[in-house]
Structure formats: structure tokens, C-alpha cells
Scaffold this active site. Structure first.
Site, mmCIF file in Angstrom:
data_model
loop_
_atom_site.group_PDB
_atom_site.id
_atom_site.type_symbol
_atom_site.label_atom_id
_atom_site.label_comp_id
_atom_site.label_asym_id
_atom_site.label_seq_id
_atom_site.Cartn_x
_atom_site.Cartn_y
_atom_site.Cartn_z
ATOM 1 N N LEU A 18 0.815 -1.607 0.309
ATOM 2 C CA LEU A 18 -0.169 0.082 0.361
ATOM 3 C C LEU A 18 0.921 1.299 0.005
ATOM 4 O O LEU A 18 0.647 2.275 -1.103
ATOM 5 C CB LEU A 18 -1.181 -0.160 1.468
ATOM 6 C CG LEU A 18 -2.169 0.876 1.482
ATOM 7 C CD1 LEU A 18 -2.728 0.552 0.216
ATOM 8 C CD2 LEU A 18 -2.706 1.110 2.863
ATOM 9 N N LYS A 38 9.148 -5.659 -7.246
ATOM 10 C CA LYS A 38 9.115 -7.002 -6.264
ATOM 11 C C LYS A 38 9.682 -8.034 -6.965
ATOM 12 O O LYS A 38 9.387 -8.433 -7.579
ATOM 13 C CB LYS A 38 7.382 -7.257 -6.467
ATOM 14 C CG LYS A 38 7.226 -8.480 -5.000
ATOM 15 C CD LYS A 38 7.077 -7.855 -3.858
ATOM 16 C CE LYS A 38 7.080 -8.851 -2.942
ATOM 17 N NZ LYS A 38 6.542 -8.213 -0.795
ATOM 18 N N ASP A 55 0.704 -8.782 -4.734
ATOM 19 C CA ASP A 55 1.535 -7.750 -4.085
ATOM 20 C C ASP A 55 2.155 -6.647 -5.982
ATOM 21 O O ASP A 55 1.872 -5.830 -5.892
ATOM 22 C CB ASP A 55 2.144 -7.720 -3.230
ATOM 23 C CG ASP A 55 1.966 -7.815 -1.734
ATOM 24 O OD1 ASP A 55 0.615 -7.681 -2.158
ATOM 25 O OD2 ASP A 55 2.640 -8.403 -0.884
ATOM 26 N N GLY A 117 10.665 -4.973 -0.672
ATOM 27 C CA GLY A 117 10.984 -5.776 0.247
ATOM 28 C C GLY A 117 9.743 -6.836 0.912
ATOM 29 O O GLY A 117 8.449 -7.367 -0.299
#
Length: 225
Positions: A18, A38, A55, A117
């Protein structure tokens, strides 16, 4: 020169994705070609296009440069657990050189990058290898996401100390209210502002009903070095 930042958190599930999306939206709003990265993701849905991690998809959808899914997330594993366990379960290894190679690809297409991460600062990637080892190798400035809850002050101070022990720069932190705000939340925030030697660059409220597309207003990039 491309600006690069690494997002870590005081724990897992504190809102790193987020916060990363909020940062991307803020960077785009002031004219950057911004991309999320990512490198390692665990847990995915199998789609017609292959494995997809939520994500990584969020970072991809909040970037404004053209990237493929595999460029945003080159290493994805099935089990939603710590990366070193997830990759071992598949008989695979994570090489730090793979993370760096992926970062170079993103750098060629953007001038502002946020690297998300996994878990917290000392998350293992393999035998004797921590995620933070790679961050140190790349000398990435670090942004700390703090999930505002009981215990967050201790977790934040310990993480900030660990980052600096690597000789890395903690360039800012984001308070993410992962539960409805209480009087105590404001006390935690005040204490963190007093004790963390880094600027508060974002204060994201409890967002149960607020569109994720409207996050930029909670970020102050002017405070980010």
C-alpha cells in the site's frame, strides 16, 4: 539519474505494498516515470498468463512505464511463507545477482523506482543470505513502513538501528494505520516522530472505504532525500 528506494517494514502485513503504491502515485503526480519492483514474491494465483502475485500486480498497475509482469516480479514462489522456505520447497535457490539484474532492467525504463522487500529487514532469502544483504550490496536508500499498533515503537526503533548498522541511509518512514485510529495511535505517532532520526514522509489512515487509487495525497515527497 534514477532515484531508487527500498521499502521495508517493521513486520509482515504492515502495508508495504500500500505504501509503495502511494509513493508511486506521488512520484507520478510530479512528473516522474515511476516503476515498482518486487524481486521476490511468495504466494500466487495461477492464471492463464502464469503465476501472479497480488502485491506485484499492485505495483505494476501503479507504475506509469510499460513493464511486463516478469520484469516487475522475476522470482515468484507458490507457498505464501518466508522466501527461503518457499524456494526450498520448490527445489530452487535465490541468487542475489538475479535481483540486481532485474533492477537494472527497471532502471533502463524509469527514473524513479520503489523496490518492495518481503517481510521485515532481516528476512532470509537462503542459507546465510538476508534480503538486507542485497539492499546493502545495491546501497539502496531505505524507507520504513510502520504498522501503527501496540509494539510498533519498539519494532520501528530496532529496525532503524539495524538499517544504520548496515551503513545504509534511512531516508524516511511511513506511518500506516492498519486498524481504526485510536487515541493511542496518535501517541505512538508522536513518539516515533520524536525518536526516529528520519523524516515522516507519509501518514496513511485506516483505509477501509477509501479507493486505493487516491493515495498520493498521504505522501510528502518533498521530505524525501
Amino acid at each position: 539519474m534514477t532515484k531508487r528506494y527500498f521499502i521495508t517494514g517493521t513486520d509482515t502485513n504492515v502495508g508495504k505494498t500500500l505504501a509503495a503504491c502511494a509513493l508511486l502515485q506521488a512520484a507520478i503526480s510530479i512528473g516522474y516515470h515511476a516503476a515498482g519492483y518486487k524481486p521476490v514474491a511468495t504466494g500466487y494465483q495461477l492464471t492463464l498468463d502464469g503465476p501472479r502475485n497480488n502485491d506485484a500486480l499492485a505495483l505494476l498497475s501503479n507504475s506509469n512505464v510499460i513493464l511486463s509482469y516478469s520484469q516487475v516480479n522475476p522470482l515468484v514462489f507458490s507457498e505464501p511463507t518466508s522466501p527461503h522456505i518457499a524456494c526450498r520447497a520448490e527445489g530452487r535457490n535465490i541468487e542475489l545477482s538475479e535481483l540486481s539484474a532485474g533492477l537494472k532492467v527497471i532502471e533502463q525504463k524509469s527514473d524513479w523506482i520503489v523496490v518492495e522487500g518481503a517481510g521485515g529487514w532481516f528476512t532470509p532469502l537462503g542459507e546465510g543470505i538476508l534480503y538486507s544483504d542485497w539492499v546493502n550490496y545495491e546501497k539502496l536508500p531505505v524507507i520504513l513502513v510502520i504498522g501503527m499498533k501496540l509494539g510498533c515503537i519498539n519494532h520501528a526503533l530496532l529496525t532503524a538501528l539495524a538499517i544504520r548498522q548496515f551503513g545504509l541511509q534511512l531516508v524516511g518512514w511511513i506511518a500506516n494505520h492498519i486498524q481504526p485510529t485510536t487515541t493511542w495511535s496518535q501517541h505512538y505517532l508522536a513518539e516515533l516522530r520524536n525518536r526516529l532520526d528520519a523524516p515522516l514522509i507519509g501518514d496513511i489512515p485506516w483505509l477501509s472505504n477509501i479507493p486505493v487509487a487516491l493515495l498520493a495525497k498521504y505522501i510528502n515527497l518533498a521530505e524525501l532525500s
